[in-house]
Enzyme design. Structure first.
Site, short mmCIF file in Angstrom:
data_model
loop_
_atom_site.label_atom_id
_atom_site.label_comp_id
_atom_site.label_asym_id
_atom_site.label_seq_id
_atom_site.Cartn_x
_atom_site.Cartn_y
_atom_site.Cartn_z
N TYR A 1 0.86 -1.20 0.00
CA TYR A 1 0.00 0.00 0.00
C TYR A 1 0.88 1.23 0.00
O TYR A 1 1.81 1.33 0.80
CB TYR A 1 -0.93 0.03 1.21
CG TYR A 1 -2.37 -0.06 0.77
CD1 TYR A 1 -2.94 0.99 0.04
CD2 TYR A 1 -3.14 -1.19 1.00
CE1 TYR A 1 -4.24 0.91 -0.43
CE2 TYR A 1 -4.44 -1.28 0.54
CZ TYR A 1 -4.98 -0.22 -0.18
OH TYR A 1 -6.26 -0.30 -0.63
N GLU B 1 -0.45 4.78 -0.66
CA GLU B 1 -1.24 6.00 -0.91
C GLU B 1 -0.36 7.21 -0.70
O GLU B 1 0.39 7.29 0.28
CB GLU B 1 -2.46 6.04 0.00
CG GLU B 1 -3.54 5.08 -0.46
CD GLU B 1 -4.77 5.07 0.45
OE1 GLU B 1 -4.70 5.66 1.53
OE2 GLU B 1 -5.77 4.48 0.06
N ASP C 1 -5.59 14.41 -25.26
CA ASP C 1 -5.59 13.01 -24.83
C ASP C 1 -4.92 12.24 -25.95
O ASP C 1 -5.51 11.97 -26.99
CB ASP C 1 -7.04 12.58 -24.62
CG ASP C 1 -7.16 11.10 -24.27
OD1 ASP C 1 -6.16 10.37 -24.35
OD2 ASP C 1 -8.29 10.69 -23.93
N THR D 1 -2.89 6.86 -22.29
CA THR D 1 -2.77 5.50 -21.77
C THR D 1 -1.31 5.12 -21.91
O THR D 1 -0.53 5.80 -22.60
CB THR D 1 -3.60 4.50 -22.60
OG1 THR D 1 -3.13 4.54 -23.95
CG2 THR D 1 -5.08 4.84 -22.58
N LYS E 1 -1.08 1.48 -25.39
CA LYS E 1 -1.37 1.47 -26.83
C LYS E 1 -0.03 1.61 -27.57
O LYS E 1 0.79 0.71 -27.46
CB LYS E 1 -2.42 2.54 -27.14
CG LYS E 1 -3.75 2.23 -26.41
CD LYS E 1 -4.85 3.23 -26.64
CE LYS E 1 -6.07 2.86 -25.79
NZ LYS E 1 -7.14 3.87 -25.87
N ARG F 1 -1.09 -1.93 -19.03
CA ARG F 1 -2.37 -1.23 -19.08
C ARG F 1 -2.38 -0.16 -18.00
O ARG F 1 -2.22 -0.47 -16.81
CB ARG F 1 -3.46 -2.27 -18.84
CG ARG F 1 -4.85 -1.92 -19.20
CD ARG F 1 -5.68 -3.18 -19.38
NE ARG F 1 -5.35 -3.80 -20.66
CZ ARG F 1 -5.80 -3.35 -21.83
NH1 ARG F 1 -6.63 -2.33 -21.90
NH2 ARG F 1 -5.44 -3.95 -22.94
C1 LIG Z 1 -8.14 4.19 -25.09
C2 LIG Z 1 -8.49 5.61 -24.82
C3 LIG Z 1 -8.75 6.07 -23.53
C4 LIG Z 1 -9.06 5.18 -22.37
O1 LIG Z 1 -8.18 4.31 -21.94
P1 LIG Z 1 -8.59 3.14 -20.93
O2 LIG Z 1 -7.27 2.73 -20.42
O3 LIG Z 1 -9.31 2.12 -21.73
O4 LIG Z 1 -9.44 3.73 -19.87
C5 LIG Z 1 -8.93 7.42 -23.33
N1 LIG Z 1 -8.88 8.27 -24.36
C6 LIG Z 1 -8.66 7.87 -25.61
C7 LIG Z 1 -8.63 8.88 -26.70
C8 LIG Z 1 -8.47 6.52 -25.90
O5 LIG Z 1 -8.30 6.13 -27.15
#
Ligand SMILES: *Cc1c(COP(=O)(O)O)cnc(C)c1O
Length: 426
Positions: free
Chosen positions: A47, A49, A193, A219, A222, A228
């Site tokens: 833990y 936090e 994002d 993220t 990707k 993840r």
């Molecule tokens: C994949 C994605 C997310 C979310 O990611 P998660 O890990 O699935 O919550 C947020 N914004 C965009 C533009 C994405 O393509």
């Protein structure tokens, strides 16, 4: 304790599925073995936090070092003043930014989900659309690219507190400078994002959002090819312009508001084992090998785009700048849903996807999204894209011929034996 064969045999089955198929889901990738192995470690027991050097639990000296290493490497990748590596996912990163910046009911402006946007950019079924007042811009019907005039007009009309750019199914680069200009005019902040193209941005193969956008989220699983998870980043820290105060009533720098919004705002204990794997992946991104990988992604996407074009397929915006294509299958008389099912029978994995101005529902759709980050990690080059496109076309043209699809699956499986995946795992 007895080994849980029920679960471990399913994990083995999933490994075999990943090995034998062509993975074209644009948001997926294969981590390195060391990144994956770093996830399964004793830090899951801890833990922690809080943040390195200021935790609410004892015994954090080791995870402090590890989390700091992840932060430092991420700062180096994107040349940042601030990074938070704790968000459990991309959605959590976006939730934290909105919590830090906005009051419930504040207007926000994002790309429409049906035009390539993401649920967390204001969709009515998501917290972002329920807690805040969502507005949307879209893409041009003819061009398939972001309609910046519409974005500007909407921004002037609804005066959003936050403009969100970035997408999940958009194959073109972004004009961040133009978005920042209208944001300054209407008093909005800009969040990019970069969940999808972050790995390409890390290697400067696409426009740099950091100088124009106040806050950048991503993220890590990707194109960054890590575990993840999510991250929040600032190239330059700044004083929150909306006068939002922290829980004690002090005006704070954005970095500390963001830290507070991740923990305790939206999360409890950080996943220190995942943060360890993020550190490993970030270390890999800093190598020249990853530069070669990122360039290969773009070359493969271009080669795939040309091969689809040659077979009469239409992609939204007629091509790609990044790692993916959004195909409009209407001229091929097959829905996205059916295409996804048919390709699945040949061990080719894609996802159905709405196309802009789609006349079919989100469950049926007129399109599919195809991306090359995963097959590029498997070792494919430009010349292999032709086999993929030929196989997709053959499957879609023989969509109801089960025997044909089953023989195609055999060919796909045979083809994939050239590209070993996790050979160390036996
Ligand atoms: C994949 C994605 C997310 C979310 O990611 P998660 O890990 O699935 O919550 C947020 N914004 C965009 C533009 C994405 O393509």
């Amino acid at each position: 304790m007895q080994k849980d064969t029920a679960v471990f045999s399913l994990i083995q089955k999933e490994l075999e599925r990943q090995r034998r198929g062509i993975e074209l889901i644009a948001s997926e990738n294969f981590t390195s073995l060391q990144t994956m192995q770093a996830m399964g470690n004793v830090m899951t027991n801890k833990y922690a936090e809080g943040y390195p050097g200021r935790r609410y639990y004892g015994g954090c000296e080791v995870v402090d070092e590890c989390e700091q290493l992840a932060i430092d490497r991420l700062k180096q990748i994107f040349n940042l003043e601030y990074a938070n590596v704790q968000p459990h996912s991309g959605a959590q990163a976006n939730a934290a930014v909105m919590l830090a910046l906005l009051q419930p009911g504040d207007p926000i402006l994002g790309l429409d989900l049906s035009m390539g946007g993401h649920l967390t950019h204001g969709s009515s079924v998501n917290f972002s659309g329920k807690l805040y007042q969502p507005h949307f811009y879209g893409v041009g019907r003819e061009t398939g690219t972001v309609d910046y005039e519409m974005l500007e007009a909407k921004a002037r009309e609804v005066k959003p507190k936050l403009i969100v750019c970035g997408a999940s199914a958009y194959s073109r680069d972004w004009d961040y400078a133009r978005i920042r200009k209208v944001a300054d005019e209407v008093g909005a902040l800009v969040m990019a994002d970069i969940a999808h193209p972050a790995g390409l941005i890390a290697k400067k193969l696409l426009n740099d959002p950091f100088d124009h956008c106040h806050i950048v989220t991503s993220t890590t699983h990707k194109t960054l090819r890590g575990p993840r998870g999510g991250i929040v980043m600032l190239r330059k820290d700044f004083e929150n312009p909306f006068g939002i105060k922290d829980p004690k009533g002090n005006i704070r720098m954005m970095s500390s508001l963001l830290d507070l919004a991740v923990f305790p705002g939206t999360q409890g204990g950080p996943l220190e084992h995942i943060i360890a794997a993020k550190a490993v992946a970030f270390g890999e991104i800093l190598t020249d090998e990853f530069t070669v990988y990122a360039k290969q992604i773009i070359s493969n996407a271009q080669a795939m785009s040309k091969a689809f074009n040659d077979k009469g397929y239409k992609s939204i915006s007629d091509g790609t700048d990044n790692h993916l294509l959004l195909l409009d299958l209407r001229n091929k008389n097959i829905s996205g849903k059916k295409a996804e099912q048919v390709l699945g029978k040949a061990d080719i994995t894609v996802n159905k996807n709405m196309v802009p101005f789609d006349d079919k529902s989100a469950f049926v759709t007129s399109g599919i999204r195809v991306g090359v980050p995963a097959v590029t990690t498997r070792g494919m080059k430009e010349e292999h894209m032709q086999f993929i496109v030929d196989s997709i076309d053959a499957a879609l043209m023989n969509a109801d011929d089960e025997a044909y699809l089953s023989s195609l699956k055999g060919k796909v499986n045979e083809f994939m034996t050239q590209f070993p995946l996790y050979p160390e795992l036996g």
